[in-house]
Design a protein around this motif. Structure first.
Motif, PDB file in Angstrom:
ATOM      1  N   MET A 113       0.922  -1.189  -0.013  1.00  0.00           N
ATOM      2  CA  MET A 113       0.004   0.025  -0.033  1.00  0.00           C
ATOM      3  C   MET A 113       0.791   1.151  -0.017  1.00  0.00           C
ATOM      4  O   MET A 113       1.895   1.335   0.027  1.00  0.00           O
ATOM      5  CB  MET A 113      -0.878  -0.119   1.087  1.00  0.00           C
ATOM      6  CG  MET A 113      -0.125  -0.110   2.500  1.00  0.00           C
ATOM      7  SD  MET A 113      -1.421  -0.330   3.890  1.00  0.00           S
ATOM      8  CE  MET A 113      -0.468  -0.359   5.217  1.00  0.00           C
ATOM      9  N   TYR A 150     -13.540  -5.900   3.486  1.00  0.00           N
ATOM     10  CA  TYR A 150     -14.091  -4.710   3.356  1.00  0.00           C
ATOM     11  C   TYR A 150     -14.470  -3.955   4.925  1.00  0.00           C
ATOM     12  O   TYR A 150     -14.273  -4.649   5.827  1.00  0.00           O
ATOM     13  CB  TYR A 150     -15.264  -4.615   2.391  1.00  0.00           C
ATOM     14  CG  TYR A 150     -16.533  -5.531   2.933  1.00  0.00           C
ATOM     15  CD1 TYR A 150     -17.597  -4.486   3.212  1.00  0.00           C
ATOM     16  CD2 TYR A 150     -16.644  -6.432   3.155  1.00  0.00           C
ATOM     17  CE1 TYR A 150     -19.011  -5.521   3.536  1.00  0.00           C
ATOM     18  CE2 TYR A 150     -17.636  -7.421   3.181  1.00  0.00           C
ATOM     19  CZ  TYR A 150     -18.715  -6.829   3.534  1.00  0.00           C
ATOM     20  OH  TYR A 150     -19.989  -7.434   4.042  1.00  0.00           O
ATOM     21  N   ASP A 151     -15.145  -2.879   5.083  1.00  0.00           N
ATOM     22  CA  ASP A 151     -15.401  -2.400   6.105  1.00  0.00           C
ATOM     23  C   ASP A 151     -16.239  -3.337   7.439  1.00  0.00           C
ATOM     24  O   ASP A 151     -15.850  -3.042   8.500  1.00  0.00           O
ATOM     25  CB  ASP A 151     -16.206  -0.818   6.157  1.00  0.00           C
ATOM     26  CG  ASP A 151     -17.590  -1.258   5.823  1.00  0.00           C
ATOM     27  OD1 ASP A 151     -18.055  -1.795   4.865  1.00  0.00           O
ATOM     28  OD2 ASP A 151     -18.232  -0.360   6.560  1.00  0.00           O
ATOM     29  N   SER A 156     -13.178  -6.399   8.016  1.00  0.00           N
ATOM     30  CA  SER A 156     -11.596  -6.352   7.850  1.00  0.00           C
ATOM     31  C   SER A 156     -11.189  -5.961   9.366  1.00  0.00           C
ATOM     32  O   SER A 156      -9.923  -6.216   9.534  1.00  0.00           O
ATOM     33  CB  SER A 156     -11.398  -5.136   6.959  1.00  0.00           C
ATOM     34  OG  SER A 156     -11.833  -3.986   7.437  1.00  0.00           O
ATOM     35  N   ILE A 192      -5.533  -4.271   6.339  1.00  0.00           N
ATOM     36  CA  ILE A 192      -5.317  -5.096   5.508  1.00  0.00           C
ATOM     37  C   ILE A 192      -5.222  -6.496   5.901  1.00  0.00           C
ATOM     38  O   ILE A 192      -4.786  -6.649   7.185  1.00  0.00           O
ATOM     39  CB  ILE A 192      -4.438  -4.506   4.728  1.00  0.00           C
ATOM     40  CG1 ILE A 192      -2.739  -4.499   5.309  1.00  0.00           C
ATOM     41  CG2 ILE A 192      -4.689  -3.310   3.932  1.00  0.00           C
ATOM     42  CD1 ILE A 192      -1.667  -4.178   4.423  1.00  0.00           C
ATOM     43  N   ASN A 246      -9.590  -5.501   0.230  1.00  0.00           N
ATOM     44  CA  ASN A 246      -8.517  -5.455   0.716  1.00  0.00           C
ATOM     45  C   ASN A 246      -7.443  -4.313   0.343  1.00  0.00           C
ATOM     46  O   ASN A 246      -7.281  -3.303   1.012  1.00  0.00           O
ATOM     47  CB  ASN A 246      -7.699  -6.817  -0.072  1.00  0.00           C
ATOM     48  CG  ASN A 246      -6.687  -7.334   1.176  1.00  0.00           C
ATOM     49  OD1 ASN A 246      -6.707  -6.781   2.490  1.00  0.00           O
ATOM     50  ND2 ASN A 246      -6.218  -8.487   1.133  1.00  0.00           N
ATOM     51  N   VAL A 247      -7.209  -4.195  -0.964  1.00  0.00           N
ATOM     52  CA  VAL A 247      -6.797  -2.731  -1.313  1.00  0.00           C
ATOM     53  C   VAL A 247      -7.370  -2.507  -2.639  1.00  0.00           C
ATOM     54  O   VAL A 247      -7.518  -3.177  -3.555  1.00  0.00           O
ATOM     55  CB  VAL A 247      -5.255  -2.689  -1.580  1.00  0.00           C
ATOM     56  CG1 VAL A 247      -4.551  -2.761  -0.178  1.00  0.00           C
ATOM     57  CG2 VAL A 247      -4.683  -3.742  -2.616  1.00  0.00           C
ATOM     58  N   TRP A 248      -7.403  -1.122  -2.882  1.00  0.00           N
ATOM     59  CA  TRP A 248      -7.698  -0.392  -4.482  1.00  0.00           C
ATOM     60  C   TRP A 248      -6.902  -0.935  -5.289  1.00  0.00           C
ATOM     61  O   TRP A 248      -5.577  -1.172  -4.753  1.00  0.00           O
ATOM     62  CB  TRP A 248      -7.823   0.738  -4.392  1.00  0.00           C
ATOM     63  CG  TRP A 248      -9.241   1.481  -3.794  1.00  0.00           C
ATOM     64  CD1 TRP A 248      -9.323   1.958  -2.392  1.00  0.00           C
ATOM     65  CD2 TRP A 248     -10.442   1.604  -4.376  1.00  0.00           C
ATOM     66  NE1 TRP A 248     -10.611   2.493  -2.335  1.00  0.00           N
ATOM     67  CE2 TRP A 248     -11.280   2.111  -3.556  1.00  0.00           C
ATOM     68  CE3 TRP A 248     -10.885   1.275  -5.536  1.00  0.00           C
ATOM     69  CZ2 TRP A 248     -12.641   2.586  -3.747  1.00  0.00           C
ATOM     70  CZ3 TRP A 248     -12.299   1.370  -5.937  1.00  0.00           C
ATOM     71  CH2 TRP A 248     -13.075   1.993  -4.812  1.00  0.00           C
ATOM     72  N   SER A 278     -11.575  -1.407  -1.193  1.00  0.00           N
ATOM     73  CA  SER A 278     -10.595  -1.779   0.044  1.00  0.00           C
ATOM     74  C   SER A 278     -11.247  -2.023   1.315  1.00  0.00           C
ATOM     75  O   SER A 278     -12.339  -2.066   1.654  1.00  0.00           O
ATOM     76  CB  SER A 278      -9.590  -0.619   0.259  1.00  0.00           C
ATOM     77  OG  SER A 278     -10.183   0.349   1.109  1.00  0.00           O
ATOM     78  N   TRP A 279     -10.245  -2.438   2.296  1.00  0.00           N
ATOM     79  CA  TRP A 279     -10.747  -2.664   3.561  1.00  0.00           C
ATOM     80  C   TRP A 279     -11.476  -1.681   4.375  1.00  0.00           C
ATOM     81  O   TRP A 279     -12.037  -1.865   5.319  1.00  0.00           O
ATOM     82  CB  TRP A 279      -9.625  -3.250   4.270  1.00  0.00           C
ATOM     83  CG  TRP A 279      -8.278  -2.294   4.347  1.00  0.00           C
ATOM     84  CD1 TRP A 279      -7.270  -2.128   3.490  1.00  0.00           C
ATOM     85  CD2 TRP A 279      -8.095  -1.419   5.426  1.00  0.00           C
ATOM     86  NE1 TRP A 279      -6.627  -1.130   3.811  1.00  0.00           N
ATOM     87  CE2 TRP A 279      -6.875  -0.501   4.959  1.00  0.00           C
ATOM     88  CE3 TRP A 279      -8.573  -0.882   6.694  1.00  0.00           C
ATOM     89  CZ2 TRP A 279      -6.259   0.335   5.799  1.00  0.00           C
ATOM     90  CZ3 TRP A 279      -7.858   0.099   7.232  1.00  0.00           C
ATOM     91  CH2 TRP A 279      -6.855   0.886   6.920  1.00  0.00           C
ATOM     92  N   LEU A 280     -11.374  -0.524   3.666  1.00  0.00           N
ATOM     93  CA  LEU A 280     -11.998   0.678   4.334  1.00  0.00           C
ATOM     94  C   LEU A 280     -13.350   0.906   4.031  1.00  0.00           C
ATOM     95  O   LEU A 280     -14.032   1.885   4.512  1.00  0.00           O
ATOM     96  CB  LEU A 280     -11.200   1.964   4.094  1.00  0.00           C
ATOM     97  CG  LEU A 280      -9.859   2.068   5.059  1.00  0.00           C
ATOM     98  CD1 LEU A 280      -9.102   3.260   4.449  1.00  0.00           C
ATOM     99  CD2 LEU A 280     -10.113   2.126   6.536  1.00  0.00           C
ATOM    100  N   ASP A 292      -4.332   2.485   1.332  1.00  0.00           N
ATOM    101  CA  ASP A 292      -5.189   1.390   0.911  1.00  0.00           C
ATOM    102  C   ASP A 292      -5.292   1.189  -0.661  1.00  0.00           C
ATOM    103  O   ASP A 292      -6.050   0.574  -1.367  1.00  0.00           O
ATOM    104  CB  ASP A 292      -6.976   1.349   1.459  1.00  0.00           C
ATOM    105  CG  ASP A 292      -7.561   2.692   0.678  1.00  0.00           C
ATOM    106  OD1 ASP A 292      -6.746   3.678   0.238  1.00  0.00           O
ATOM    107  OD2 ASP A 292      -8.841   2.686   0.950  1.00  0.00           O
TER     108      ASP A 292
END
Length: 448
Positions: A268, A350-351, A354, A358, A377-379, A414-416, A438
């Motif tokens: 990231m 995802y949110d 997660s 990550i 996970n990540v963009w 992403s995880w966010l 992310d």
């Protein structure tokens, strides 16, 4: 037994019936075998030459139109281009296909069932993952069951005597009625000199964009895209292990992990320019021509600027179309909203699941192509410049948006992020020099 004509049909089988000599075509015999297999799995199948007789209806045109409207899956059976393009057959599959494209038939699927006909000989709307040869009959049944959202373990099979009758009529000693809900993955892969594993993806035709009708304007209109070439795609996003080796070799500072851990977690804090620099480094490491100039323009094998992705030989980022085609499962697509499932929890960090961090790659379920973490996970940075209205004018064959712009496409969520952001159709952008905790990427290579 006579059916209730008001009953909802689930599957519509289309084929040329008459051979013009008073008999049935080979297409019809194949279609009848498939009809009996699907019926054995308690699926409501409409096949005009059989169903109209059972219903005893005189207004056959109205009944066919109602069946086309009700069915969620169409199977087009054909042994020749002429038969598949015959007047009534073409009308049926074309009507069904257009309703999917327009969003009227949300979640609808079309499959082709062929014998010796080559896939590239099919009409364009049929020339994609929804194609099965006769030898793949049981796989087709499996895909139909999944496309209808049914659990194969809860289907009500016919009696033992009926099963034996069907097995005999289809020429098989036995066919399991407990169909698999996923196709077996036949995966070809390569590994880069830096340890990146890439999976082979066959090109094909798919509908790109908001095929469910509940997305954002930037995901519309849904439109047909054809990728005329094959390519390799990273099995997972590039990890810290892989990216840190790159940083040490070129003697640059490693990106922060924000205290969340390194190793097999996706890298990231990388910008779009960082990502293409990694691609160029990897190409040079393997003696391949680099794919990007200093300003980010694509380069062909002779290091000349190009907008044709099929001429780019080195490692690179995915085009936006390649990314969505792969996330949807390519030729093995089951039509999922997320990459490998209709449930984000099965395939994505995802949110909601997660824990605000990550996770190591490959911990969730893979998609139909064997790819991990395409959702969440990540963009993942893509090659294209971003345009929220690009879909309204993008080319239908091998699209790549090279138009100069201030931002680049990123995909996957992403995880966010909320679940809506990890859908396969969701698109977003950021400036190519921007980094965040992310932002990651996945690599690709055109097959030559």
């Amino acid at each position: 037994m006579t059916r209730d004509s008001s009953k909802d049909w689930q599957v519509f089988i289309s084929c040329k019936v008459s051979d013009g000599k008073g008999g049935y075509t080979r297409d019809w015999h194949l279609a009848k075998e498939l009809y009996e297999l699907l019926e054995a799995n308690s699926i409501k199948v409409f096949m005009s030459s059989i169903s109209l007789g059972q219903l005893g209806e005189s207004d056959y045109k109205q009944v066919i139109e109602e069946a086309l409207e009700q069915a969620q899956v169409m199977v087009v059976v054909g042994t020749s281009k002429e038969n598949i393009n015959s007047e009534y057959v073409k009308y049926e599959w074309n009507s069904f296909h257009n309703e999917i494209i327009s969003g009227i038939k949300k979640g609808g699927r079309v499959f082709a069932f062929v014998e010796t006909l080559r896939i590239h000989e099919l009409p364009r709307p049929l020339r994609n993952n929804q194609s099965f040869y006769v030898s793949e009959r049981s796989s087709l049944v499996s895909f139909v069951i999944s496309a209808l959202g049914l659990d194969s373990t809860n289907l009500t099979p016919k009696s033992e005597s009926e099963q034996k009758k069907i097995a005999t009529s289809t020429g098989h000693d036995s066919i399991s009625l407990q169909q698999k809900t996923e196709s077996e993955l036949a995966i070809k892969s390569i590994t880069s000199r830096n340890g990146d594993e890439l999976i082979y993806v066959e090109g094909g035709v798919f509908i790109m964009g908001d095929t469910w009708g509940d997305g954002f304007d930037k995901e519309k209109p849904p439109h047909e895209v054809e990728l005329t070439y094959d390519f390799y795609i990273g099995k997972c996003p590039v990890t810290f292990d892989e990216y840190d080796r790159f940083c040490r070799e070129i003697e640059t500072e490693e990106p922060s992990d924000s205290g969340l851990g390194r190793g097999r977690k996706p890298v990231m804090w990388v910008s779009w320019f960082d990502a293409i620099e990694y691609c160029n480094w990897l190409s040079e490491k393997e003696g391949l021509p680099i794919s990007y100039s200093g300003d980010g323009s694509l380069l062909d094998r002779n290091k000349q600027e190009t907008e044709d992705i099929t001429k780019v030989k080195g490692y690179r980022l995915l085009t936006e179309a390649e990314w969505e085609y792969s996330a949807r499962g390519g030729k093995k697509s089951m039509g999922y909203k997320y990459a490998g499932s209709n449930s984000p929890d099965l395939v994505a960090w995802y949110d909601s699941n997660s824990g605000r961090m990550i996770h190591e790659v490959g911990q969730k379920k893979c998609n139909e192509l064997g790819l991990y973490d395409m959702s969440g996970n990540v963009w993942e940075w893509c090659c294209d410049c971003y345009d929220s209205e690009y879909y309204s004018r993008s080319p239908s064959i091998n699209p790549y948006n090279s138009t100069d712009g201030s931002s680049r496409v990123k995909r996957g969520g992403s995880w966010l992020d909320y679940a809506l952001c990890v859908r396969v159709a969701f698109r977003l952008d950021d400036t190519p020099d921007y980094k965040y905790f992310d932002f990651g990427f996945r690599i690709a290579r055109t097959v030559f």
